[in-house]
Design a protein around this motif. Structure first.
Motif, PDB file in Angstrom:
ATOM      1  N   MET A  38      -8.182  27.021 110.176  1.00 37.30           N
ATOM      2  CA  MET A  38      -7.995  27.702 111.451  1.00 37.30           C
ATOM      3  C   MET A  38      -7.953  26.691 112.589  1.00 37.30           C
ATOM      4  N   TYR A  39      -7.650  27.203 113.776  1.00 33.55           N
ATOM      5  CA  TYR A  39      -7.768  26.395 114.982  1.00 33.55           C
ATOM      6  C   TYR A  39      -8.708  27.102 115.945  1.00 33.55           C
ATOM      7  N   GLY A  40      -9.080  26.418 117.024  1.00 32.96           N
ATOM      8  CA  GLY A  40      -9.958  27.038 118.001  1.00 32.96           C
ATOM      9  C   GLY A  40     -10.408  26.044 119.050  1.00 32.96           C
ATOM     10  N   VAL A  41     -11.523  26.332 119.670  1.00 35.71           N
ATOM     11  CA  VAL A  41     -12.107  25.456 120.693  1.00 35.71           C
ATOM     12  C   VAL A  41     -13.597  25.343 120.431  1.00 35.71           C
ATOM     13  N   SER A  42     -14.212  24.296 120.985  1.00 33.34           N
ATOM     14  CA  SER A  42     -15.615  24.064 120.668  1.00 33.34           C
ATOM     15  C   SER A  42     -16.249  23.114 121.665  1.00 33.34           C
ATOM     16  N   THR A  43     -17.558  22.985 121.552  1.00 33.17           N
ATOM     17  CA  THR A  43     -18.319  21.986 122.291  1.00 33.17           C
ATOM     18  C   THR A  43     -19.477  21.530 121.420  1.00 33.17           C
ATOM     19  N   LEU A  44     -19.845  20.274 121.567  1.00 36.02           N
ATOM     20  CA  LEU A  44     -20.959  19.739 120.787  1.00 36.02           C
ATOM     21  C   LEU A  44     -22.276  19.775 121.551  1.00 36.02           C
ATOM     22  N   GLY A  74      -6.586  32.237 114.015  1.00 33.09           N
ATOM     23  CA  GLY A  74      -5.393  31.754 113.326  1.00 33.09           C
ATOM     24  C   GLY A  74      -5.448  31.919 111.825  1.00 33.09           C
ATOM     25  N   ASN A  75      -4.327  31.615 111.196  1.00 31.83           N
ATOM     26  CA  ASN A  75      -4.181  31.693 109.742  1.00 31.83           C
ATOM     27  C   ASN A  75      -5.145  30.709 109.084  1.00 31.83           C
ATOM     28  N   TYR A  76      -6.019  31.218 108.242  1.00 35.98           N
ATOM     29  CA  TYR A  76      -7.021  30.364 107.605  1.00 35.98           C
ATOM     30  C   TYR A  76      -6.374  29.283 106.745  1.00 35.98           C
ATOM     31  N   PHE A  77      -5.160  29.546 106.262  1.00 38.84           N
ATOM     32  CA  PHE A  77      -4.512  28.618 105.334  1.00 38.84           C
ATOM     33  C   PHE A  77      -3.394  27.800 105.988  1.00 38.84           C
ATOM     34  N   ALA A  78      -3.331  27.799 107.324  1.00 37.41           N
ATOM     35  CA  ALA A  78      -2.313  27.016 108.024  1.00 37.41           C
ATOM     36  C   ALA A  78      -2.522  25.523 107.752  1.00 37.41           C
ATOM     37  N   LYS A  79      -1.439  24.810 107.512  1.00 37.66           N
ATOM     38  CA  LYS A  79      -1.545  23.395 107.130  1.00 37.66           C
ATOM     39  C   LYS A  79      -1.137  22.460 108.273  1.00 37.66           C
ATOM     40  N   ASP A  80       0.135  22.401 108.547  1.00 37.46           N
ATOM     41  CA  ASP A  80       0.643  21.467 109.555  1.00 37.46           C
ATOM     42  C   ASP A  80       1.023  22.238 110.814  1.00 37.46           C
ATOM     43  N   TYR A  81       0.399  21.874 111.921  1.00 37.48           N
ATOM     44  CA  TYR A  81       0.669  22.587 113.167  1.00 37.48           C
ATOM     45  C   TYR A  81       0.181  21.786 114.355  1.00 37.48           C
ATOM     46  N   SER A  82       0.588  22.264 115.527  1.00 39.96           N
ATOM     47  CA  SER A  82       0.149  21.692 116.792  1.00 39.96           C
ATOM     48  C   SER A  82      -0.446  22.807 117.629  1.00 39.96           C
ATOM     49  N   VAL A  83      -1.606  22.562 118.205  1.00 38.33           N
ATOM     50  CA  VAL A  83      -2.231  23.549 119.072  1.00 38.33           C
ATOM     51  C   VAL A  83      -2.517  22.883 120.425  1.00 38.33           C
TER      52      VAL A  83
END
Length: 702
Positions: free
Chosen positions: A680-686, A579-588
C-alpha cells in the motif's frame, strides 16, 4: 491426498463460518441471556437481524489475517507461534478493529497485543505464566483458527498442530485445546459427513484427561440419554459447566460444551447446528461460526439454506489495517485457501485453480456452485441475479440476470461494490475501513450474453461507475446486445474527479416501447477489473467514516478533514495507509505542509504496520528514506533545508528495487532495496507532528 471436490468444500466451510457469525452476532452481548434469546426469538430458523451489509467481526478477522503468516514469514516451512505473532502486530491497528480491545488483563487479545509490543515473544505472550490461568483460557484460541483446518484437508493431526501453533500466541492450557479440537474436526469433515466421526477426530487430538475433553464427553453422554432435547442438555451445561465455574469474560469450557452440543444435536444438518449454537447463548457468534465451518465442509454448499446464504451474497468485510484486504470476495478467498492447501500438502496445484485466482485484481468466473461474487442489482422488481450453470462463456457457469417486463426508458444497474461508506452499515462493529478495489485507469471487462424472450427491440447496456460521495454516475456509451450471442464488453474506468468509486458495472436498458415489454435474461461471465491505475484523492470530497478519513486506515494519531486536507495531529508515531495491497511499481505524490514536528513522510509498499518504506521530510533539515521491518531503520538521507508552514510536493517512486524521493521536482534520494516488492501507500510520521496532507496522486506502472 487432496480430495477432488476440495475447492467447493473450502468454499462451503468458509461460507458456513460466516453464516454462523452473522446469525450469532446480534445475540452475543452478555445481556442476551439464554432465557432472553428464547423469549425474544423462540426457535430460531433465520437471521434475527436484516443487516444492510454485515460489518466486520473478530471471529472473521483472526482466521483471515493471522493466516497471512504463511505469506510473510513461513513461506516454505511450518509456522511457529512467533510467525503468527508477527501477523498480529503487522495487520492490527492498535486499539481499534481486529479484535476486542477490552483492556489489559480483561481482554485476552488486548493483553497479548500489549505483551508483543513490549517485546515479550510468543508463546510466552499468551502463556499462563505470563497472564494467569483465567486470561489464558478464554475463547480466542478457538475462534481464530478455522482457516488452518481448511488448508489441511484429511489430516487432523497436522491441522491440530497448526492450530495450536497459532493459538499459542494468545492462549494456553484449555484455551489451546479448542484450537486443536476444531482444526482437527474441520480437517476430518473433508473425509466424512458423519458428525460422530468428526467429533471423535477432534477429541483424538486433545488429552483425554483435559477439561475440554470432559465437557465434550458430558454432552455426548447426555445426548445418548436425551437425544431429542437440546435445551435439557443446555440446562445441564449451565448447572455443571457454566460461567459461574469458569470465570473471565468468555471462558472456553462452557462454550466448548455448547459447540459439541450444537453439533451432536444438529445431527449433521448445517442449518440446525448453527441455529442451536445461537440459541444456546454465551459466545454465540464464535460458537455458531466454529460449528458453521465444520458443518459447511461436511455438508457442502447444498446443505446451506438459501435464506442463510443469499444475504451474504459471497461478501464479507474485515477490519484489519489494509482497507483493500478488508473487502473480501468469498469464492476468490476459497480459491486462495485451496492453493495454500495444495502448498501445505506438497501437492501440485491444478492449473485451472492457479489460473482462476488473481490476488492483485478482480476476477470473477462464477465457477463455484451458487457463486455470485457480490454482484448486485439496483432494482429487484425489474431484475434479479442468480448463479447459473445453463450458460457459460468458458467453464461451466455464469451469472444470470432475469429482466421482467421492462420498457423504454426503464433501466436497472447490475454492479459490483468495490468500496463501502459508513451509511451502508447498521452499526460500527470493529470499525472496518476500506480502500477501493477499483480505480480510474483500470480496465473493466466482461462477457455478456442476451437471451431475450419478448420485446420488439433488443436490450442495451451501458458501462458505468458511481462516485461514492456525490453518488454521481458516470455512464459510458450504450451498446445494443445481440440476441443469442456473447459480446465482449470492455471499458476504461474514467477519472473519478478526486472521489472514490463504489459501484462498477452496467446499466441494463429496455429499448422496446410499453406495448412490447421486454423479458428475458442476460448472462455475465469472466468479469475483470485489472491493469494499472492513475488517480488523485481530493480531500474536499472525502468523509470521516468509522473514525478514519476515507479511503485510509489510520494507526495512531488524531486525523481529520480541514482546509481541503487530511490533517494529522499526534504526540507519537502515526500512519495512514490506502491503495491496492498488491501494487508493485508506482509513484505517489503528496502535497505536504508541515506545521509542527520533524517527521512528515510518504509511505510506499507498506504491507502493514510493521513492513514498508517511508520517505520525506526528516529531522535536522534532512530528507530521509526509512525501511520499517518490525522497527525503523534509516536507509538513506541528505541535507534539505525544509521549513515549517510551507507546502512541498513530495513524490516517492518505487520501480523494481529502486526507491526514489523527489521534492518539488528535484530528485534528492535514489536507493536500492528489494525487501518489499509490493504494498500500500500512505503518509506517516515517526514522532510528534502536525501536518496537512493534500491532493494525493497515484500513478501505477504496468
Amino acid at each position: 491426498m487432496i480430495p477432488s471436490n476440495y475447492v467447493e468444500k473450502v468454499y462451503a466451510g468458509y461460507l458456513g463460518m460466516n453464516v454462523g457469525i452473522r446469525l450469532g452476532a446480534p445475540v452475543e452481548p452478555t445481556h442476551w441471556t439464554y432465557e432472553r434469546i428464547y423469549q425474544t426469538y423462540g426457535d430460531i430458523k433465520d437471521y434475527v437481524k436484516p443487516f444492510k451489509n454485515f460489518a466486520a467481526d473478530d471471529d472473521a478477522n483472526g482466521p483471515y489475517y493471522f493466516l497471512r503468516a504463511l505469506y510473510d514469514d513461513a513461506k516454505d516451512r511450518d509456522i511457529t507461534p512467533n510467525d503468527v505473532a508477527r501477523a498480529w502486530l503487522n495487520y492490527s491497528r492498535e486499539g481499534v478493529g481486529m479484535f476486542w480491545w477490552g483492556g489489559y488483563g480483561v481482554s485476552t487479545e488486548h493483553t497479548v497485543y500489549v505483551n508483543l509490543k513490549r517485546g515479550i515473544p510468543a508463546p510466552q505472550s499468551g502463556s499462563i505464566r505470563q497472564n494467569g490461568l483465567i486470561v489464558a483460557e478464554q475463547i480466542g484460541g478457538q475462534i481464530f483458527i478455522d482457516t488452518w483446518g481448511l488448508i489441511t484437508p484429511g489430516n487432523p493431526k497436522k491441522a491440530a498442530d497448526l492450530g495450536e501453533a497459532a493459538a499459542r500466541v494468545s492462549h494456553d492450557g484449555e484455551g489451546v485445546l479448542g484450537a486443536r479440537f476444531f482444526c482437527a474436526a474441520i480437517s476430518k469433515a473433508f473425509e466424512t459427513s458423519n458428525i460422530e466421526e468428526i467429533i471423535a477426530a477432534g477429541l483424538a487430538q486433545i488429552p483425554a484427561e483435559s477439561t475440554y475433553s470432559k465437557v465434550a464427553h458430558a454432552v455426548l453422554d447426555f445426548h445418548k440419554e436425551h437425544p431429542d432435547d437440546f435445551r435439557a442438555c443446555r440446562e445441564m451445561l449451565e448447572r455443571d459447566w457454566g460461567y459461574d465455574k469458569y470465570t473471565g469474560v468468555c471462558h472456553i469450557i462452557p462454550n466448548a460444551g455448547v459447540c459439541v452440543l450444537a453439533m451432536i444435536y444438529g445431527q449433521g444438518d448445517f442449518n440446525r447446528t448453527v441455529e442451536i449454537a445461537t440459541m444456546c447463548s454465551w459466545d454465540t457468534d464464535c460458537n455458531a461460526g466454529n460449528v458453521g465451518t465444520v458443518l459447511g465442509v461436511a455438508c457442502g454448499v447444498d446443505g446451506i439454506a438459501d435464506h442463510y446464504r443469499q444475504p451474504i451474497n459471497d461478501s464479507i468485510v474485515m477490519s484489519g489495517i489494509s482497507g483493500y484486504l478488508n473487502i473480501l470476495d468469498i469464492p476468490t478467498y476459497a480459491k486462495e485457501l485451496s492453493i495454500l492447501g495444495y502448498r501445505m500438502a506438497k501437492e501440485p496445484c491444478p492449473q485451472w485453480l492457479a489460473d482462476s485466482y488473481k490476488e492483485d485484481e478482480i476476477y470473477f468466473d462464477f465457477e463455484l456452485p451458487g457463486s455470485t461474487h457480490n454482484i448486485r442489482v439496483s432494482d429487484p422488481y425489474l431484475c434479479r441475479a442468480k448463479h447459473s450453470e445453463e450458460m457459460a462463456y468458458q467453464g461451466k457457469a455464469s451469472l444470470e440476470i432475469v429482466f421482467d417486463r421492462m420498457a423504454r426508458p426503464q433501466n436497472a444497474k447490475v454492479y459490483y461494490k468495490p468500496f463501502y461508506t459508513r451509511d451502508e452499515f447498521n452499526d460500527e462493529r470493529y470499525s472496518p475501513t476500506f480502500a477501493p478495489k477499483a480505480y480510474p485507469g483500470q480496465k473493466v471487462s466482461m462477457q455478456v450474453y442476451l437471451d431475450q424472450w419478448s420485446g420488439n427491440e433488443a436490450m442495451g447496456i451501458a458501462p458505468y461507475i458511481r462516485l461514492a460521495s456525490s453518488k454521481k454516475e458516470l455512464v459510458q456509451g450504450y451498446i445494443k446486445l445481440i440476441d443469442k450471442e456473447w459480446l465482449h464488453v470492455e471499458f476504461t474506468i474514467p477519472d473519478a474527479e478526486g472521489e472514490l468509486i463504489d459501484e462498477v458495472g452496467i446499466v441494463l436498458e429496455a429499448y422496446s416501447p410499453a406495448k412490447f415489454k421486454s423479458m428475458g435474461r442476460i448472462f455475465i461471465d469472466e468479469f475483470r477489473i485489472s491493469g494499472p491505475s492513475e488517480y488523485h484523492i481530493d480531500f474536499a470530497k472525502q468523509q470521516i467514516n468509522f473514525g478514519c478519513v476515507t479511503p485510509f486506515s489510520h494507526n495512531h494519531g488524531a486525523w481529520s478533514l480541514e482546509q481541503d486536507a487530511m490533517y494529522l495531529m499526534t504526540a507519537d508515531p502515526a500512519e495512514a495507509y490506502t491503495g491496492n495491497y498488491f501494487a508493485k511499481d508506482y509513484s505517489v505524490a503528496v502535497r505536504i505542509n508541515p506545521q509542527y514536528g520533524s517527521s512528515h513522510l510518504v509511505a510506499v509498499r507498506a504491507q502493514g504496520a510493521m513492513r514498508g518504506y517511508h520517505a520525506g521530510l526528516d529531522e535536522d533539515g534532512e530528507v530521509s528514506l526509512y525501511i520499517n521491518h518490525f522497527g525503523y531503520k534509516k536507509l538513506a538521507g541528505r541535507k534539505f533545508a525544509w521549513e515549517l508552514d510551507r507546502e512541498y510536493d513530495v513524490r516517492v517512486t518505487v520501480q523494481g528495487s529502486t526507491i526514489t524521493l523527489a521534492i518539488d521536482g528535484e530528485e534528492l534520494i535514489q536507493h536500492e532495496d528489494d525487501t518489499f516488492a509490493y504494498g500500500m501507500y500512505g503518509v506517516s510520521t515517526l514522532g510528534a507532528a502536525r501536518t496537512y496532507f493534500r491532493d494525493i496522486r497515484l500513478t501505477e506502472r504496468a
